[in-house]
Structure formats: C-alpha cells, structure tokens
Scaffold this active site. Structure first.
Site, PDB file in Angstrom:
ATOM      1  CG  LEU A 162      -2.412  -1.365   0.993  1.00 24.14           C
ATOM      2  CD1 LEU A 162      -2.852  -0.925   2.865  1.00 24.14           C
ATOM      3  CD2 LEU A 162      -2.905  -1.334   0.193  1.00 24.14           C
ATOM      4  CE1 TYR A 179      -1.975  -5.455  10.859  1.00 28.05           C
ATOM      5  CE2 TYR A 179      -4.020  -6.007  10.953  1.00 28.05           C
ATOM      6  CZ  TYR A 179      -3.606  -5.858  10.517  1.00 28.05           C
ATOM      7  OH  TYR A 179      -3.515  -4.284   9.653  1.00 28.05           O
ATOM      8  CE  LYS A 186      -2.207  -1.805  11.436  1.00 32.66           C
ATOM      9  NZ  LYS A 186      -1.700  -0.946  10.709  1.00 32.66           N
ATOM     10  CB  SER A 214      -6.686   2.102  11.393  1.00 28.38           C
ATOM     11  OG  SER A 214      -7.520   0.631  12.549  1.00 28.38           O
ATOM     12  CB  THR A 262       0.193  -6.044  -0.518  1.00 29.14           C
ATOM     13  OG1 THR A 262       0.044  -5.904   1.143  1.00 29.14           O
ATOM     14  CG2 THR A 262      -1.668  -5.248  -0.726  1.00 29.14           C
TER      15      THR A 262
END
Length: 268
Positions: A14, A141, A145, A127, A176
C-alpha cells in the site's frame, strides 16, 4: 511548489502504491523503509526504522532540510504476526506493538513541531478494519490497530487548534505482499489445541487477502484526502461486504456479531 508528503513503509504494498500514485501527480513524495532503496521514478527514498525514534527524527530532519516543510504524513508502516493470543511470546507482542503503534507515535511526534511551526498539516494514520473488530489469530495485530485508533482520536482533538488534521484510513483486504510477509507463530503451528483451527482460519485470511482490492484503490483515497480542505476523520476502504460488516458493529448485537465472525473465519 507541490505539497511535501512523507509516507512510511513505502517500499512495497500500500505504501509503495501511494508513493507512486501521488508522485505521478506532481506531489513531492518521500517514501521510507528500513533498508536503503534506490530512487525509482520521482519518489525520494529514505532509510528509516519507525521503531527507532532517532532514526525517525533524522529522516524527518532530512526532509525539512531539503524542502523546508512537511505537509502530509502517511503512517503506513506495519507488520503482522499470526498465531494464538495465548501462545504469543513477549518478543512477538513487543515487535507487533512497537512497529504498528509506537512507529506511528514516533513519526507523529517528530513531524508535529514542524507542522505547528508551518501553520498546519495533515496526518493520515493507516489503521485497519482489524482495528474496528478483533481478528482471530491476529489478536496483537488488532490490538496494535485499536491502539492507533484511540491515539488518533485523542491526537485529532489536541492538534486541531494548530490547523493539523488527523485522519484514519481503515483498509480491508488488499492484494499485497503483506500476506507472504506475515510472521507465523511456531508454537501455534505445533499446538495440539490450536494448530488445526489456526490452519483453517489462516486459509480463509490468506484467500481474502489474495483476492482483495488492488493497492491503487487506497492510493486514490489518500490522494483525495491530501487535496481536501476538510477531510473526514475516518475512511473505511475495502470491498462493500467487508466495509458494510465493519460498519454494522454499532447496531448488530455483540453475540450475533461474534457468531458472524466465527462463520467468516471458518471457526464453527
């Protein structure tokens, strides 16, 4: 002079898509990564480790020395660890939080004095929809966030008097390299209690990611924010089902919401 943009984690995924998209449209873009990278196109690459406050400060000072100001920061750098919450090591938890949460804090703290001095700026913190709902086998994870969400909400109130805008982007699944680079917990993979379910759930996670949106979709949202005089605070970006499900958390009863998550992640 075009706006000066600093994007962390811009060597792939990204961040790279955002850096290239913005630079192609005339903005002055600095993209950072932990390793030194040759410049490609018009993106200026900086070596910076977001977990190291000194490294962050040096990179920010280099941009200021060259451009005199930073107008927009995109805090995109991040990583993921997959595994059972119970079995995560202290080092794994620290790495997850130091990168995703403290990395964001370090960058914001380094750029804010310059933004205040220059009369304003925009901070875009990346986020996740996993920062809106806790994801199974990605507990830390999600925790990192969630922390970014709370921090950004408080920060936006504190810096508003200085004309600094804070925005949150909550991406869903994107195709990705994040999938391939996810660290996997060895104790979880060897656990007789968790390994079978972890494997089933991980297959669902990876399938959704690999079939996710193209990174350019998010880059276009970032471009709109950069050019907006009055950007929204929160942007959910993903396929319509994921975004709709995330938004429904405010009105679906908690028990039902948890049940739907279990269905989605093949945990029944």
């Amino acid at each position: 002079m075009g706006k000066v943009i600093l994007i962390t984690g811009a060597t792939s995924g990204l961040g790279k898509a955002c850096a290239e998209y913005l630079s192609e449209r005339g903005l002055i873009v600095y993209g950072t990564g932990r390793r030194a990278m040759p410049e490609t196109g018009s993106v200026k690459h900086l070596q910076m480790d977001v977990t190291d406050p000194d490294s962050v400060k040096q990179a920010v000072e280099k941009v200021i020395a060259e451009q005199g100001h930073i107008d927009v920061v995109v805090n995109n750098a991040g990583m993921g660890i997959g595994g059972a919450a119970e079995l995560a090591s202290v080092d794994e938890i620290r790495l997850q939080m130091r990168t995703n949460f403290m990395g964001t804090v370090h960058v914001c703290s380094a750029v804010l004095p310059h933004m205040r001095q220059n009369g304003g700026g925009t901070i875009i913190n990346v986020s996740s929809l996993g920062g809106v709902m806790g994801l199974p086998f990605q507990a830390y994870y999600s925790a990192s966030k969630f922390a970014v969400e709370g921090y950004s909400e408080a920060l936006s109130l504190e810096v508003k008097p200085f004309n600094v805008k804070v925005c949150l982007i909550e991406p869903g699944d994107f195709a990705t390299g994040f999938t391939a680079s996810r660290m996997l917990s060895e104790p979880t993979q060897k656990s007789k209690e968790y390994s079978a379910q972890f494997e089933k759930t991980l297959k669902n996670i990876e399938k959704e990611e690999q079939n996710g949106l193209k990174p350019e979709h998010l880059a276009k949202v970032v471009f709109r924010i950069v050019n907006s005089k009055h950007p929204k605070f929160r942007y959910k970006v993903g396929n319509i089902l994921q975004v709709g499900f995330a938004m429904s958390k405010t009105w679906i009863p908690s028990r039902a919401y948890q049940f739907l998550l279990r269905i989605f992640y093949n945990m029944l």
